[in-house]
Design a protein around this motif. Sequence first.
Motif, PDB file in Angstrom:
ATOM      1  N   LEU A   1     -98.062 -14.923 -26.679  1.00 59.02           N
ATOM      2  CA  LEU A   1     -99.062 -13.867 -26.517  1.00 59.02           C
ATOM      3  C   LEU A   1     -99.628 -13.981 -25.068  1.00 59.02           C
ATOM      4  O   LEU A   1     -99.695 -12.876 -24.462  1.00 59.02           O
ATOM      5  CB  LEU A   1    -100.105 -14.238 -27.670  1.00 59.02           C
ATOM      6  N   GLN A   2     -99.972 -15.232 -24.562  1.00 57.86           N
ATOM      7  CA  GLN A   2    -100.466 -15.111 -23.106  1.00 57.86           C
ATOM      8  C   GLN A   2     -99.288 -14.836 -22.197  1.00 57.86           C
ATOM      9  O   GLN A   2     -99.766 -14.062 -21.135  1.00 57.86           O
ATOM     10  CB  GLN A   2    -100.858 -16.719 -22.877  1.00 57.86           C
ATOM     11  N   ALA A   3     -97.978 -15.015 -22.414  1.00 56.52           N
ATOM     12  CA  ALA A   3     -96.922 -14.406 -21.514  1.00 56.52           C
ATOM     13  C   ALA A   3     -96.821 -12.883 -21.524  1.00 56.52           C
ATOM     14  O   ALA A   3     -96.582 -12.178 -20.312  1.00 56.52           O
ATOM     15  CB  ALA A   3     -95.639 -14.912 -22.040  1.00 56.52           C
ATOM     16  N   LEU A   4     -97.703 -12.219 -22.752  1.00 56.17           N
ATOM     17  CA  LEU A   4     -97.590 -10.753 -22.696  1.00 56.17           C
ATOM     18  C   LEU A   4     -98.795 -10.286 -21.918  1.00 56.17           C
ATOM     19  O   LEU A   4     -99.023  -9.084 -21.903  1.00 56.17           O
ATOM     20  CB  LEU A   4     -97.510 -10.362 -24.163  1.00 56.17           C
ATOM     21  N   GLY A   5     -99.777 -11.295 -21.473  1.00 52.36           N
ATOM     22  CA  GLY A   5    -100.917 -10.939 -20.754  1.00 52.36           C
ATOM     23  C   GLY A   5    -102.147 -10.927 -21.614  1.00 52.36           C
ATOM     24  O   GLY A   5    -103.018 -10.260 -21.175  1.00 52.36           O
ATOM     25  N   ARG A   6    -102.244 -11.296 -22.902  1.00 51.50           N
ATOM     26  CA  ARG A   6    -103.358 -11.511 -23.547  1.00 51.50           C
ATOM     27  C   ARG A   6    -104.030 -12.708 -23.567  1.00 51.50           C
ATOM     28  O   ARG A   6    -103.440 -13.773 -23.636  1.00 51.50           O
ATOM     29  CB  ARG A   6    -103.014 -11.065 -25.089  1.00 51.50           C
ATOM     30  N   ALA A   7    -105.241 -12.763 -23.229  1.00 51.87           N
ATOM     31  CA  ALA A   7    -106.045 -13.785 -23.119  1.00 51.87           C
ATOM     32  C   ALA A   7    -106.386 -14.319 -24.525  1.00 51.87           C
ATOM     33  O   ALA A   7    -106.757 -13.414 -25.459  1.00 51.87           O
ATOM     34  CB  ALA A   7    -107.224 -13.756 -22.406  1.00 51.87           C
ATOM     35  N   THR A   8    -106.357 -15.493 -25.015  1.00 50.49           N
ATOM     36  CA  THR A   8    -106.623 -15.706 -26.398  1.00 50.49           C
ATOM     37  C   THR A   8    -108.049 -16.837 -26.689  1.00 50.49           C
ATOM     38  O   THR A   8    -108.593 -17.220 -25.407  1.00 50.49           O
ATOM     39  CB  THR A   8    -105.485 -16.705 -26.928  1.00 50.49           C
ATOM     40  N   ARG A   9    -108.404 -16.884 -27.568  1.00 51.27           N
ATOM     41  CA  ARG A   9    -109.537 -17.671 -27.792  1.00 51.27           C
ATOM     42  C   ARG A   9    -109.567 -18.351 -29.093  1.00 51.27           C
ATOM     43  O   ARG A   9    -108.653 -18.140 -30.111  1.00 51.27           O
ATOM     44  CB  ARG A   9    -110.822 -16.564 -28.103  1.00 51.27           C
ATOM     45  N   PRO A  10    -110.159 -19.516 -29.358  1.00 56.78           N
ATOM     46  CA  PRO A  10    -110.281 -20.436 -30.359  1.00 56.78           C
ATOM     47  C   PRO A  10    -110.944 -19.636 -31.848  1.00 56.78           C
ATOM     48  O   PRO A  10    -111.396 -18.621 -31.478  1.00 56.78           O
ATOM     49  CB  PRO A  10    -111.015 -21.588 -30.291  1.00 56.78           C
ATOM     50  N   ARG A  11    -110.545 -20.002 -32.869  1.00 58.23           N
ATOM     51  CA  ARG A  11    -111.102 -19.399 -34.071  1.00 58.23           C
ATOM     52  C   ARG A  11    -112.432 -19.882 -34.311  1.00 58.23           C
ATOM     53  O   ARG A  11    -112.736 -20.901 -33.714  1.00 58.23           O
ATOM     54  CB  ARG A  11    -110.296 -19.874 -35.352  1.00 58.23           C
ATOM     55  N   ASP A  12    -113.338 -19.016 -34.891  1.00 56.17           N
ATOM     56  CA  ASP A  12    -114.711 -19.503 -35.355  1.00 56.17           C
ATOM     57  C   ASP A  12    -114.562 -20.187 -36.818  1.00 56.17           C
ATOM     58  O   ASP A  12    -114.176 -19.502 -37.711  1.00 56.17           O
ATOM     59  CB  ASP A  12    -115.511 -18.221 -35.331  1.00 56.17           C
ATOM     60  N   GLU A  13    -115.187 -21.255 -36.895  1.00 54.75           N
ATOM     61  CA  GLU A  13    -114.916 -21.776 -38.227  1.00 54.75           C
ATOM     62  C   GLU A  13    -116.116 -21.387 -39.300  1.00 54.75           C
ATOM     63  O   GLU A  13    -115.841 -21.830 -40.618  1.00 54.75           O
ATOM     64  CB  GLU A  13    -114.982 -23.453 -38.153  1.00 54.75           C
TER      65      GLU A  13
END
Length: 401
Positions: A299-311
């Motif tokens: 996903l990051q290689a496609l240019g999308r920044a990610t974030r951790p999940r909220d518990e």
Amino acid sequence: MSDTVALKVMAQQAIDAAAPGLFDISNRMHAEVELAFEEEKAQAWQCAALVAAGLSVEQGLGSLKTAFRASRRAGRPGPRIAFLCEYDGLPVYGQSCGHNVVAAAGVGAAIGLAGVIDRIGGEAVALGTPGEEGGGGKNILHREGFFDGLDAMMLVYPGMDNIAHSRTVGAIRVPVAYHGKAAHAAARPELGINALDALLAAFNGINALRQQLPADVRVHGIITKGGTLPQVIPDHTTAVITVRANDAATLARVIPRIDACLVGAAEMTGARLERTWPEKPGRELLSNAALAGSFERNLQALGRATRPRDELSGAWSGDTGNVSWFVPTIQPQMAMTGRDVPPHSHEFHAASVGLAAERCILDSAKAMAMTAIDLIVDPTLLAAVKKEFAEASAPRELSRA
């Protein structure tokens, strides 16, 4: 360019070539919403696209006439990877969970992987799973054997954020009924037993309990029958209550406390309570961290920044949770809407078509296909996925004590 990168580029190109058809599937599902187990048009649209891409298709699986399975198998053995498609909508709220996007992305991922499967071995599968919105279609398909033999599976849900190692929560739904005694509400109300008072007392008891419940617990319900006429003391009322939590153990501890509110309301009012809690709640998603890590990198290689999940927030329930305990699974979230657009709303339904939805479909399909390629060409990753799954899914004893 490495061989793996070249394969991923080929899969992306196949998905881009299929994009007009994927968008058409999504748009049609959005315009003609079909409810659980009635999704005949959605099934036909998806299967037509998969046949056109060279996959073999079965329409109707076991007892579910609107389920389907499409596959493309290589000439040599390898992992069998499935992309799950959901496509039912909700009454009134339409595609307010974005199942039209989920379905189009799953079809696209299968087309992308099928385009390179002969080069790497294994099998690409698109599995159409109807009736997610309260119908439990995946549970039925699992009981009938249609998840057997899969090495991994995935689907992507649209939402507010890009979260690879996403989660869903466990859930249980109980129908509730109170039986009272009818009487004239003005002339002789003292001769009646008010079933609506009982139901309202139960809801108020649950509301008072909320502060003492664990932070991850959600309790919500609706009154489905509040009475018949205002001049008659209600002698029959009904409701549906859903309880959710991060895990089955928490649900087991919470259910008796919710039930005590239901029982107490009956004792206070004299009404008779009927309720039957399901023997087994719907389970939380067993998201596979090793598989999610690959998805996140793609996903990051496609240019999308990610974030951790909220518990503690940002999660819902679904029938993927149950089947994820039998096959290594991920159900990432993909950013499609602004942070002020909640799922299961009219606004989310409106957001499920347009440019942002189309980008979500393409990026979801590509990231899933790329992750499947990683699984097939990298035996170390596949072994890590299976080892983690075996350890995490080992049976555990649960208690309501």
